[in-house]
Design a protein around this motif. Sequence first.
Motif, PDB file in Angstrom:
ATOM      1  N   ARG A  48      -8.154 -43.930 -24.880  1.00  0.00           N
ATOM      2  CA  ARG A  48      -9.015 -45.042 -24.581  1.00  0.00           C
ATOM      3  C   ARG A  48      -8.388 -46.269 -24.154  1.00  0.00           C
ATOM      4  O   ARG A  48      -7.298 -46.443 -24.000  1.00  0.00           O
ATOM      5  CB  ARG A  48      -8.844 -45.224 -26.420  1.00  0.00           C
ATOM      6  N   TRP A  50      -8.883 -50.124 -22.987  1.00  0.00           N
ATOM      7  CA  TRP A  50      -9.279 -51.591 -22.854  1.00  0.00           C
ATOM      8  C   TRP A  50      -8.733 -52.837 -22.106  1.00  0.00           C
ATOM      9  O   TRP A  50      -7.378 -52.779 -21.813  1.00  0.00           O
ATOM     10  CB  TRP A  50      -8.019 -51.709 -24.370  1.00  0.00           C
ATOM     11  N   LYS A  79     -11.839 -57.706 -38.278  1.00  0.00           N
ATOM     12  CA  LYS A  79     -12.947 -57.884 -37.148  1.00  0.00           C
ATOM     13  C   LYS A  79     -11.286 -59.129 -36.711  1.00  0.00           C
ATOM     14  O   LYS A  79     -11.705 -59.144 -35.300  1.00  0.00           O
ATOM     15  CB  LYS A  79     -13.523 -58.183 -36.768  1.00  0.00           C
ATOM     16  N   ASP A 127      -8.579 -60.318 -25.654  1.00  0.00           N
ATOM     17  CA  ASP A 127      -9.214 -60.004 -24.149  1.00  0.00           C
ATOM     18  C   ASP A 127      -8.222 -62.295 -24.272  1.00  0.00           C
ATOM     19  O   ASP A 127      -8.043 -62.233 -24.590  1.00  0.00           O
ATOM     20  CB  ASP A 127     -10.790 -60.893 -24.135  1.00  0.00           C
ATOM     21  N   LEU A 133     -10.567 -57.573 -29.066  1.00  0.00           N
ATOM     22  CA  LEU A 133     -11.337 -56.510 -28.851  1.00  0.00           C
ATOM     23  C   LEU A 133     -11.771 -55.330 -29.843  1.00  0.00           C
ATOM     24  O   LEU A 133     -12.771 -54.680 -29.944  1.00  0.00           O
ATOM     25  CB  LEU A 133     -11.225 -55.963 -27.346  1.00  0.00           C
ATOM     26  N   ALA A 134     -10.784 -55.331 -30.628  1.00  0.00           N
ATOM     27  CA  ALA A 134     -10.215 -53.385 -31.110  1.00  0.00           C
ATOM     28  C   ALA A 134      -9.379 -53.360 -31.890  1.00  0.00           C
ATOM     29  O   ALA A 134      -8.433 -54.528 -31.381  1.00  0.00           O
ATOM     30  CB  ALA A 134     -10.454 -51.930 -30.523  1.00  0.00           C
ATOM     31  N   HIS A 143     -12.241 -50.997 -35.553  1.00  0.00           N
ATOM     32  CA  HIS A 143     -13.051 -52.010 -35.230  1.00  0.00           C
ATOM     33  C   HIS A 143     -13.412 -52.312 -33.700  1.00  0.00           C
ATOM     34  O   HIS A 143     -12.050 -52.292 -33.513  1.00  0.00           O
ATOM     35  CB  HIS A 143     -13.115 -53.810 -35.597  1.00  0.00           C
ATOM     36  N   ARG A 144     -13.549 -52.082 -33.201  1.00  0.00           N
ATOM     37  CA  ARG A 144     -14.423 -52.342 -32.097  1.00  0.00           C
ATOM     38  C   ARG A 144     -15.725 -53.227 -30.940  1.00  0.00           C
ATOM     39  O   ARG A 144     -16.258 -53.424 -31.901  1.00  0.00           O
ATOM     40  CB  ARG A 144     -14.648 -51.117 -31.128  1.00  0.00           C
ATOM     41  N   ARG A 145     -15.257 -54.514 -30.145  1.00  0.00           N
ATOM     42  CA  ARG A 145     -16.382 -55.236 -30.250  1.00  0.00           C
ATOM     43  C   ARG A 145     -17.338 -54.844 -28.992  1.00  0.00           C
ATOM     44  O   ARG A 145     -16.832 -54.047 -28.179  1.00  0.00           O
ATOM     45  CB  ARG A 145     -16.140 -56.477 -29.910  1.00  0.00           C
ATOM     46  N   ARG A 146     -18.253 -54.713 -28.984  1.00  0.00           N
ATOM     47  CA  ARG A 146     -19.241 -54.222 -27.979  1.00  0.00           C
ATOM     48  C   ARG A 146     -19.355 -55.486 -26.753  1.00  0.00           C
ATOM     49  O   ARG A 146     -19.710 -56.064 -26.773  1.00  0.00           O
ATOM     50  CB  ARG A 146     -20.961 -54.216 -28.569  1.00  0.00           C
TER      51      ARG A 146
END
Length: 146
Positions: A48, A50, A79, A127, A133-134, A143-146
Amino acid sequence: MLTIHVADEVRHGTETVKDGAVAVDGSRIAAVGLPEELLERFPGARVRTWPGVLGPGRVHEGPLPDAPSPRERVHAVLKSGATAVLREYVDSPELRAAAARNEVLVLASAQAPAITVHGRADLAVFDGTGACLATVCAGRLVHRRR
């Protein structure tokens, strides 16, 4: 399943590894280093990637955010990049159960989180603005922000 999380930076203790990676095996951290080294050491691992800074999951030190259900209150914490909460704010059986189901640590007092080999895989990626972000809690991407 073994997963290698690659990020622009990895904060590991007092070190920052540029273009670093963390290998996670189940709920534990297997290794920290450069992606090439970890890919060679763990062939076939899921990777993965990031954009941002990967570091230890945070400790949420205040009341859990308001939400319609205990599950959603715990998810709001995840989150934010937190993988632990303070016991004093998890004050109902429903909140304790929601935290346990998501493997969120419930701590008596705040402790400085760290990424350590063989330690629990609680990670967060942020970020440049500080937005999460995750979040990886006990090795699971929760959690993963799209």
